[in-house]
Design a protein around this motif. Structure first.
Motif, PDB file in Angstrom:
ATOM      1  N   VAL A  21       0.858  -1.184   0.000  1.00  0.00           N
ATOM      2  CA  VAL A  21       0.000   0.000   0.000  1.00  0.00           C
ATOM      3  C   VAL A  21       0.895   1.234   0.000  1.00  0.00           C
ATOM      4  O   VAL A  21       1.730   1.401   0.898  1.00  0.00           O
ATOM      5  CB  VAL A  21      -0.920   0.015   1.240  1.00  0.00           C
ATOM      6  CG1 VAL A  21      -1.824   1.244   1.213  1.00  0.00           C
ATOM      7  CG2 VAL A  21      -1.757  -1.264   1.311  1.00  0.00           C
ATOM      8  N   ASP A  22       0.742   2.061  -1.021  1.00  0.00           N
ATOM      9  CA  ASP A  22       1.589   3.257  -1.158  1.00  0.00           C
ATOM     10  C   ASP A  22       3.070   2.896  -1.099  1.00  0.00           C
ATOM     11  O   ASP A  22       3.881   3.604  -0.478  1.00  0.00           O
ATOM     12  CB  ASP A  22       1.257   4.285  -0.072  1.00  0.00           C
ATOM     13  CG  ASP A  22      -0.138   4.881  -0.231  1.00  0.00           C
ATOM     14  OD1 ASP A  22      -0.617   4.952  -1.380  1.00  0.00           O
ATOM     15  OD2 ASP A  22      -0.742   5.267   0.778  1.00  0.00           O
ATOM     16  N   GLY A  23       3.416   1.770  -1.722  1.00  0.00           N
ATOM     17  CA  GLY A  23       4.806   1.354  -1.802  1.00  0.00           C
ATOM     18  C   GLY A  23       5.342   0.673  -0.561  1.00  0.00           C
ATOM     19  O   GLY A  23       6.528   0.306  -0.519  1.00  0.00           O
ATOM     20  N   VAL A  24       4.509   0.481   0.450  1.00  0.00           N
ATOM     21  CA  VAL A  24       4.955  -0.119   1.719  1.00  0.00           C
ATOM     22  C   VAL A  24       4.260  -1.467   1.911  1.00  0.00           C
ATOM     23  O   VAL A  24       3.041  -1.571   1.751  1.00  0.00           O
ATOM     24  CB  VAL A  24       4.628   0.809   2.914  1.00  0.00           C
ATOM     25  CG1 VAL A  24       5.033   0.156   4.221  1.00  0.00           C
ATOM     26  CG2 VAL A  24       5.321   2.154   2.728  1.00  0.00           C
ATOM     27  N   ALA A  25       5.032  -2.498   2.248  1.00  0.00           N
ATOM     28  CA  ALA A  25       4.454  -3.818   2.502  1.00  0.00           C
ATOM     29  C   ALA A  25       3.767  -3.817   3.864  1.00  0.00           C
ATOM     30  O   ALA A  25       4.326  -3.343   4.862  1.00  0.00           O
ATOM     31  CB  ALA A  25       5.535  -4.884   2.462  1.00  0.00           C
ATOM     32  N   VAL A  26       2.540  -4.342   3.908  1.00  0.00           N
ATOM     33  CA  VAL A  26       1.801  -4.426   5.173  1.00  0.00           C
ATOM     34  C   VAL A  26       1.411  -5.878   5.419  1.00  0.00           C
ATOM     35  O   VAL A  26       1.135  -6.631   4.491  1.00  0.00           O
ATOM     36  CB  VAL A  26       0.550  -3.522   5.157  1.00  0.00           C
ATOM     37  CG1 VAL A  26       0.945  -2.067   4.986  1.00  0.00           C
ATOM     38  CG2 VAL A  26      -0.432  -3.927   4.069  1.00  0.00           C
ATOM     39  N   ARG A  27       1.393  -6.269   6.693  1.00  0.00           N
ATOM     40  CA  ARG A  27       1.061  -7.651   7.088  1.00  0.00           C
ATOM     41  C   ARG A  27       0.112  -7.610   8.287  1.00  0.00           C
ATOM     42  O   ARG A  27      -0.052  -6.576   8.926  1.00  0.00           O
ATOM     43  CB  ARG A  27       2.324  -8.423   7.450  1.00  0.00           C
ATOM     44  CG  ARG A  27       3.344  -8.524   6.311  1.00  0.00           C
ATOM     45  CD  ARG A  27       4.630  -9.200   6.780  1.00  0.00           C
ATOM     46  NE  ARG A  27       5.627  -9.247   5.713  1.00  0.00           N
ATOM     47  CZ  ARG A  27       6.448  -8.254   5.418  1.00  0.00           C
ATOM     48  NH1 ARG A  27       6.409  -7.120   6.116  1.00  0.00           N
ATOM     49  NH2 ARG A  27       7.325  -8.373   4.444  1.00  0.00           N
ATOM     50  N   GLY A  28      -0.496  -8.743   8.571  1.00  0.00           N
ATOM     51  CA  GLY A  28      -1.403  -8.813   9.722  1.00  0.00           C
ATOM     52  C   GLY A  28      -2.623  -7.937   9.511  1.00  0.00           C
ATOM     53  O   GLY A  28      -3.254  -7.975   8.459  1.00  0.00           O
TER      54      GLY A  28
END
Length: 286
Positions: A87-94
């Protein structure tokens, strides 16, 4: 004033516009190719595989990871272990909170070669996965259209309302409504008749959007709506309407769109035989 009321319609500068026919056709063909290319881009509207409405209850949906919900803090997703979105170039988890999405706003979440659009339409939070391999996109062969004809280029006059008028319109999704501020109307002559259309703000600064139907709607052009973008009016309010560039909205191609319908006063009592026709995806065009 409705499109049938000619009492106070401002007089258009002239009914038609002089153009070079050869250059006119060349420019129109390039414009139409570019428009179809955007529609059929890897993650354009033809790549949408579903339209999913979010609620407070976490739900899973086909073609997207995790479970999705919405509430006072906005849209949230709970991803399985080992799964990530970008999202917006940033990896997100959980668990990831997208926050409150503004009306007609949206955020893209990337999952492999799928883009998940997180958006708000008609006050409802939705997600729409977009996959380049979707059959609707893969099979797309272009949008049929009338041959460009300079006689459908006319001048008109933009008349500003004293204050923008909140205007509620229906949508291609049953039960959904959109509210737009109408800053004014455009009056013009077509086939010898004085007509007008309520205008909404366009995407480019100063431009206008005209949603309309006419006597071709449901016959040779898409029944629900047509859309014409008009460049910013001149200092005296003069505008140019090129009905050759009247386009289909995404709902003409896919059931996964939430397109607005024209306001009731924007049905033209003439046959505008110009612009895009009913897409092949919606059936044959005579």
């Amino acid at each position: 004033m409705s499109v049938h009321d000619t009492t106070h319609a401002p007089e258009a500068a002239r009914e038609t516009v002089d153009v070079d026919p050869e250059l006119f056709a060349t420019e129109w063909e390039k414009w139409h190719r570019d428009k179809d290319a955007r529609l059929a881009s890897a993650h354009g509207f033809l790549a949408i595989t579903g339209l999913h409405w979010l609620s407070a209850e976490p739900q899973g949906f086909p073609g997207v990871p995790g479970t999705w919900s919405t509430g006072p803090e906005g849209v949230a997703v709970e991803l399985d272990e080992g799964t990530e979105l970008v999202v917006d170039g940033v990896a997100v988890r959980g668990r990831h909170l997208f926050g409150v999405i503004p009306e007609r706003g949206g955020v893209d979440a990337v999952w492999g070669d799928t883009v998940i659009e997180v958006a708000k339409r008609g006050g409802n939070d939705i997600i729409r996965p977009r996959h380049p391999g979707h059959p609707l996109r893969v099979a797309f062969a272009g949008t049929p259209a009338y041959e460009p004809d300079p006689r459908w280029v006319v001048t008109g006059r933009y008349e500003v309302f004293d204050e923008p008028r909140p205007t509620t319109v229906g949508a291609s999704v049953e039960g959904l409504q959109h509210v737009y501020d109408a800053p004014g109307r455009v009056a013009f002559r077509l086939d010898g008749r004085e007509l007008s259309l309520t205008a909404f703000n366009g995407h480019a600064p100063g431009s206008l959007t005209l949603l309309f139907t006419d006597e071709t709607s449901g016959v040779t052009t898409y029944a629900a709506n047509r859309n014409l973008t008009v460049e910013a009016p001149g200092p005296d309010g003069t505008v140019v309407l090129d009905f050759n560039r009247a386009v289909n909205l995404p709902c003409a191609y896919t059931d996964f769109a939430t397109c607005p319908l024209p306001p009731s006063e924007n049905r033209l009592p003439v046959a505008v035989e110009a612009g895009e026709r009913i897409p092949h995806e919606r059936g044959p065009v005579d």
